[in-house]
Write a protein that holds these residues in place. Structure first.
Motif, PDB file in Angstrom:
ATOM      1  N   TYR A  65       7.516  -3.365   6.731  1.00 49.90           N
ATOM      2  CA  TYR A  65       6.151  -3.853   6.554  1.00 49.90           C
ATOM      3  C   TYR A  65       5.601  -3.626   5.148  1.00 49.90           C
ATOM      4  O   TYR A  65       4.394  -3.735   4.925  1.00 49.90           O
ATOM      5  N   ASP A  66       6.484  -3.344   4.197  1.00 49.68           N
ATOM      6  CA  ASP A  66       6.147  -3.293   2.781  1.00 49.68           C
ATOM      7  C   ASP A  66       5.008  -2.324   2.441  1.00 49.68           C
ATOM      8  O   ASP A  66       3.985  -2.715   1.895  1.00 49.68           O
ATOM      9  N   PHE A  67       5.198  -1.054   2.785  1.00 48.48           N
ATOM     10  CA  PHE A  67       4.292  -0.008   2.318  1.00 48.48           C
ATOM     11  C   PHE A  67       5.131   1.224   2.017  1.00 48.48           C
ATOM     12  O   PHE A  67       6.309   1.284   2.357  1.00 48.48           O
ATOM     13  N   SER A  68       4.538   2.178   1.337  1.00 50.35           N
ATOM     14  CA  SER A  68       5.282   3.395   1.017  1.00 50.35           C
ATOM     15  C   SER A  68       4.465   4.616   1.426  1.00 50.35           C
ATOM     16  O   SER A  68       3.250   4.536   1.624  1.00 50.35           O
ATOM     17  N   CYS A  69       5.158   5.727   1.539  1.00 45.12           N
ATOM     18  CA  CYS A  69       4.522   6.977   1.937  1.00 45.12           C
ATOM     19  C   CYS A  69       4.903   8.078   0.967  1.00 45.12           C
ATOM     20  O   CYS A  69       6.081   8.230   0.636  1.00 45.12           O
ATOM     21  N   ASP A  70       3.912   8.809   0.537  1.00 48.38           N
ATOM     22  CA  ASP A  70       4.131   9.989  -0.284  1.00 48.38           C
ATOM     23  C   ASP A  70       3.879  11.180   0.636  1.00 48.38           C
ATOM     24  O   ASP A  70       2.742  11.441   1.017  1.00 48.38           O
ATOM     25  N   THR A  71       4.946  11.872   1.043  1.00 47.83           N
ATOM     26  CA  THR A  71       4.814  12.970   1.999  1.00 47.83           C
ATOM     27  C   THR A  71       4.852  14.318   1.293  1.00 47.83           C
ATOM     28  O   THR A  71       5.580  14.495   0.307  1.00 47.83           O
ATOM     29  N   THR A  72       4.050  15.248   1.798  1.00 49.60           N
ATOM     30  CA  THR A  72       4.028  16.622   1.307  1.00 49.60           C
ATOM     31  C   THR A  72       4.202  17.538   2.511  1.00 49.60           C
ATOM     32  O   THR A  72       3.454  17.426   3.485  1.00 49.60           O
ATOM     33  N   MET A  73       5.190  18.420   2.431  1.00 49.29           N
ATOM     34  CA  MET A  73       5.494  19.328   3.542  1.00 49.29           C
ATOM     35  C   MET A  73       4.628  20.591   3.451  1.00 49.29           C
ATOM     36  O   MET A  73       4.412  21.122   2.365  1.00 49.29           O
ATOM     37  N   LYS A  75       0.808  -1.212   0.000  1.00 51.31           N
ATOM     38  CA  LYS A  75       0.000   0.000   0.000  1.00 51.31           C
ATOM     39  C   LYS A  75       0.843   1.264   0.000  1.00 51.31           C
ATOM     40  O   LYS A  75       1.961   1.279   0.498  1.00 51.31           O
ATOM     41  N   LYS A  76       0.249   2.343  -0.538  1.00 55.31           N
ATOM     42  CA  LYS A  76       0.901   3.650  -0.528  1.00 55.31           C
ATOM     43  C   LYS A  76      -0.014   4.620   0.213  1.00 55.31           C
ATOM     44  O   LYS A  76      -1.204   4.687  -0.061  1.00 55.31           O
ATOM     45  N   LYS A 118      10.024   5.749   7.615  1.00 53.79           N
ATOM     46  CA  LYS A 118      10.744   5.149   6.491  1.00 53.79           C
ATOM     47  C   LYS A 118      11.208   3.740   6.835  1.00 53.79           C
ATOM     48  O   LYS A 118      11.062   2.808   6.036  1.00 53.79           O
ATOM     49  N   ALA A 119      11.757   3.564   8.025  1.00 56.36           N
ATOM     50  CA  ALA A 119      12.228   2.239   8.447  1.00 56.36           C
ATOM     51  C   ALA A 119      11.076   1.248   8.571  1.00 56.36           C
ATOM     52  O   ALA A 119      11.174   0.102   8.112  1.00 56.36           O
ATOM     53  N   VAL A 120       9.986   1.690   9.162  1.00 51.50           N
ATOM     54  CA  VAL A 120       8.828   0.812   9.347  1.00 51.50           C
ATOM     55  C   VAL A 120       8.209   0.445   7.996  1.00 51.50           C
ATOM     56  O   VAL A 120       7.794  -0.696   7.778  1.00 51.50           O
ATOM     57  N   SER A 121       8.174   1.412   7.072  1.00 52.78           N
ATOM     58  CA  SER A 121       7.576   1.137   5.760  1.00 52.78           C
ATOM     59  C   SER A 121       8.373   0.075   5.000  1.00 52.78           C
ATOM     60  O   SER A 121       7.793  -0.735   4.284  1.00 52.78           O
TER      61      SER A 121
END
Length: 81
Positions: free
Chosen positions: A34-42, A3-4, A28-31
């Motif tokens: 546990y095989d997921f990604s994050c798209d972050t916006t500041m 998942k993203k 980042k380490a947890v993703s």
């Protein structure tokens, strides 16, 4: 990759940016584990912005945050108090 997730990141004031930076490292380490990604916006929504512009978060900006799955936010305050 699994998942993203979309995440709004609001650093905040005082120690907030440092705390949020460390939180992003953990995320980042947890993703990876546990095989997921994050798209972050500041976003720059905090006391510093208010002191510079006299504006807090506007209605349209608040509405824009609703498109994110979640937010990671540091301390929000007037750093002069």
């Amino acid at each position: 990759m699994g998942k993203k997730y979309t995440i709004a990141v609001i650093g905040g004031d005082g120690t907030g940016p440092e705390v949020v930076a460390e939180g992003l490292k953990v995320l980042k380490a947890v993703s990876k584990k546990y095989d997921f990604s994050c798209d972050t916006t500041m976003f720059d929504y905090g006391g510093d912005r208010y002191l510079k512009t006299g504006k807090t978060i506007k209605d349209d900006e608040l509405e824009g945050l609703k498109k994110f799955r979640c937010n990671l936010s540091g301390l929000q305050s007037d750093i002069q108090t």
